[in-house]
Scaffold this motif. Structure first.
Motif, short mmCIF file in Angstrom:
data_model
loop_
_atom_site.label_atom_id
_atom_site.label_comp_id
_atom_site.label_asym_id
_atom_site.label_seq_id
_atom_site.Cartn_x
_atom_site.Cartn_y
_atom_site.Cartn_z
N ALA A 1 0.87 -1.22 0.10
CA ALA A 1 0.22 0.02 -0.06
C ALA A 1 0.78 1.29 -0.01
N GLN A 2 0.20 2.39 -0.51
CA GLN A 2 0.85 3.57 -0.56
C GLN A 2 1.75 3.94 0.60
N HIS A 3 1.15 3.76 1.99
CA HIS A 3 1.67 4.27 3.08
C HIS A 3 2.94 3.31 3.51
N LEU A 4 3.06 2.21 2.90
CA LEU A 4 4.01 1.24 3.30
C LEU A 4 5.25 1.27 2.36
N ILE A 5 5.13 2.29 1.41
CA ILE A 5 6.21 2.28 0.38
C ILE A 5 7.51 2.49 0.90
N GLY A 6 7.52 3.54 1.75
CA GLY A 6 9.09 3.94 2.42
C GLY A 6 9.58 2.74 3.25
N ALA A 7 8.84 2.10 4.21
CA ALA A 7 9.30 0.77 5.03
C ALA A 7 9.56 -0.14 3.77
N ALA A 8 8.87 -0.50 2.76
CA ALA A 8 9.36 -1.71 1.86
C ALA A 8 10.33 -1.33 1.23
N THR A 9 10.69 -0.19 0.77
CA THR A 9 11.74 0.33 0.27
C THR A 9 13.12 0.10 1.10
N ALA A 10 12.88 0.42 2.23
CA ALA A 10 14.23 0.34 3.40
C ALA A 10 14.34 -1.11 3.38
N VAL A 11 13.60 -1.93 3.84
CA VAL A 11 13.63 -3.34 3.99
C VAL A 11 14.16 -4.08 2.85
N ASN A 12 13.79 -3.63 1.77
CA ASN A 12 14.59 -4.21 0.49
C ASN A 12 15.87 -3.90 0.51
N ALA A 13 16.24 -2.47 0.76
CA ALA A 13 17.76 -2.03 0.87
C ALA A 13 18.67 -2.96 1.72
N LEU A 14 18.30 -2.97 2.75
CA LEU A 14 18.69 -3.72 3.76
C LEU A 14 19.23 -5.52 3.46
N LEU A 15 17.83 -5.88 2.85
CA LEU A 15 17.96 -7.22 2.45
C LEU A 15 19.04 -7.45 1.22
N ARG A 16 18.96 -6.40 0.28
CA ARG A 16 19.93 -6.34 -0.53
C ARG A 16 21.49 -6.57 -0.14
N THR A 17 21.74 -5.82 0.71
CA THR A 17 22.92 -5.84 1.51
C THR A 17 23.31 -6.92 2.11
N MET A 18 22.34 -7.39 2.72
CA MET A 18 22.81 -8.53 3.51
C MET A 18 22.76 -9.72 2.57
N GLY A 19 22.15 -9.88 1.52
CA GLY A 19 22.16 -10.90 0.60
C GLY A 19 23.80 -10.99 0.10
N THR A 20 24.30 -9.75 -0.41
CA THR A 20 25.51 -9.68 -0.94
C THR A 20 26.54 -9.96 0.12
N THR A 21 26.45 -9.78 1.37
CA THR A 21 27.43 -10.11 2.28
C THR A 21 27.39 -11.43 2.74
N LEU A 22 26.17 -12.15 2.83
CA LEU A 22 25.95 -13.72 3.00
C LEU A 22 26.59 -14.35 1.98
#
Length: 486
Positions: free
Chosen positions: A381-402
């Motif tokens: 939903a529109q009000h969750l775009i910020g949180a969803a984008t932030a979680v995605n950025a965090l998981l991308r970094t963790m994916g690369t590191t792991l």
């Protein structure tokens, strides 16, 4: 905000990604000179690690602060922190000050990398967003490849401190442009800030990423890993309960009840793990196996950056013709072809084939990355775009590191087996063979077996990375690809 102001702001946001990406890679060329002057080789790894850690964990926090206080204010604040950290690092008299300044830069980079993508999600519809995000990702990709070249020139002709001083005028200019031109009309939340959630998430993620880093080391400290894993589990548990009670959680738990959001994040995790493989190991393949110079080894990734632009520019055409799910199949399929193209390379092959492989991978990465980036935002939903984008950025970094940690273990085991099988080989010699400039230090009769050992290791990594992409195809098949109502 009129069209001219909007364009100026978007250019500043793209420049912020260029600066943050450049900083992540340019520092590698400055480290030897820094160590020689500041005598801090034992702390060297923290110069890189602290930047990446704080950039990753701060992204969700900055997003939540932006929702409360405004995107412009937080972007300007983050940029000024990055600039202040650059000044501190350039003026540092010892390694402790370098690491503190580097931490400030990491915090600022969390804003500069993260907030633009949230802003794009709030400002633009899917087609326009894919185009703008594509340009931003392409700029970031170019900057990470250009970093070592730019850093080498600065260190050679000026001084290592100018690697950081050069950020100051650019950072101040960026903050001024955004402060003067950008204005996004949003409703600011007045709910209490989720301090407990922010703190527990930060400690949990930092502990987990330190585990990822440590398991990739040649000598593994099992006690330290166990303590960090326990600490991470403890704080992730605390984070879960904190988010259940928070009035305005930093990461709303409802996000993870969305199967389409979860599937896309899983694909991102796997994709960025593969991205870490080819951007970190192909220059080593070029130098250690094929005997290329460091300059040519670095240039191996240039076709990837160029073709990434081609991939991003064609995403809208593919999505309109085939739909998003099929476009992801096509992108991952092309990426798998590139991975197994690498796996099929014979030991004594031309370096031109590595250039071809990175061109294929860059095209595929552009297609997949932009399609998924927009799809993650469209899934909530529109009000969750910020949180969803932030979680995605965090998981991308963790994916690369792991994934890089896992690949490092696989490569170390290959080396250990080779050393055990051939008493002439040592880990020290294997480290030297990966650097073409160190060939003169290696007995001539050992060059061929050392290159063969490194080739076997690279082959194994290519196979593992290709299997990750096959798993991503399975996840795409399971993804319902549902969009949230707007």
């Amino acid at each position: 905000m009129n069209k001219i102001e909007e364009k100026r702001s978007i250019r500043a946001f793209m420049l912020s990604n260029v600066m943050a990406g450049l900083e992540g890679s340019i520092v590698a060329t400055a480290l030897p000179a820094m160590m020689a002057e500041l005598h801090g080789i034992k702390l060297m790894s923290w110069v890189v690690t602290i930047y990446m850690l704080l950039m990753a964990v701060s992204a969700p926090i900055w997003t939540k602060l932006a929702e409360r206080f405004g995107y412009k204010k937080m972007f300007v604040l983050g940029t000024l922190l990055f600039t202040l950290g650059s000044l501190g690092e350039g003026l540092a008299l010892n390694m402790t000050l370098v690491i503190v300044a580097r931490a400030l830069m990491g915090l600022g980079a969390g804003v500069m990398i993260q907030l633009p993508f949230v802003i794009y999600g709030l400002m633009y519809q899917a087609n326009e967003r894919r185009k703008i995000i594509g340009n931003t990702v392409a700029a970031y990709s170019f900057s990470t490849i250009a970093g070592p070249i730019v850093g080498g020139l600065i260190v050679t002709f000026l001084d290592w401190r100018w690697v950081f001083f050069i950020n100051i005028p650019i950072g101040l200019y960026m903050a001024w442009v955004v402060g003067r031109n950008f204005d996004l009309k949003t409703t600011h939340t007045k709910k209490a800030i989720d301090f407990v959630g922010s703190a527990t998430l930060s400690v949990a993620v930092i502990a987990m990423m330190l585990v990822f880093q440590m398991i990739g080391n040649e000598h593994i400290n099992l006690l330290a890993i166990f303590i960090l894993l326990f600490l991470s589990f403890l704080f992730f548990t605390g984070f879960y309960f904190a988010e259940k009670r928070a009035a305005d959680p930093i990461v709303p738990l409802e996000l993870f009840k969305n199967p389409s959001f979860n599937a896309k994040n899983a694909m991102f995790f796997l994709q960025y793990g593969f991205f870490g493989f080819y951007t970190n190991y192909l220059p080593t393949w070029a130098q250690g196996v094929m005997g290329a110079t460091a300059l040519v080894g670095g240039m191996v990734l240039i076709p990837s950056a160029i073709m990434l632009v081609v991939g991003t520019r064609n995403v809208n055409v593919l999505v309109q013709k085939f739909g998003e799910k099929v476009t992801i199949y096509l992108g991952f399929g092309l990426m798998i072809f590139g991975a197994f193209f690498l796996f099929a390379l014979p030991e004594h092959s031309s370096i031109v084939l590595l250039f071809v492989a990175t061109g294929i991978l860059g095209t595929a990465f552009g297609i997949v990355n932009i399609t998924l980036q927009v799809a993650v935002q469209e899934a909530v939903a529109q009000h969750l775009i910020g949180a969803a984008t932030a979680v995605n950025a965090l998981l991308r970094t963790m994916g690369t590191t792991l994934v890089l940690s896992g690949l490092s273990i696989a490569l170390n085991r290959t080396f250990t087996g080779a050393v055990a099988h051939d008493s002439r080989l040592t880990n020290n010699l294997l480290n030297k063979i990966s650097d073409a400039s160190a060939l003169r230090l290696i007995p001539h009769n050992l060059i061929a077996p050392l290159r063969h050992t490194l080739f076997n290791g690279m082959h194994l990594l290519a196979m593992i990375a290709g299997l990750l992409l096959l798993l991503a195809l399975v996840v795409n098949w399971l993804d319902p690809w549902k969009k949230a109502s707007r």
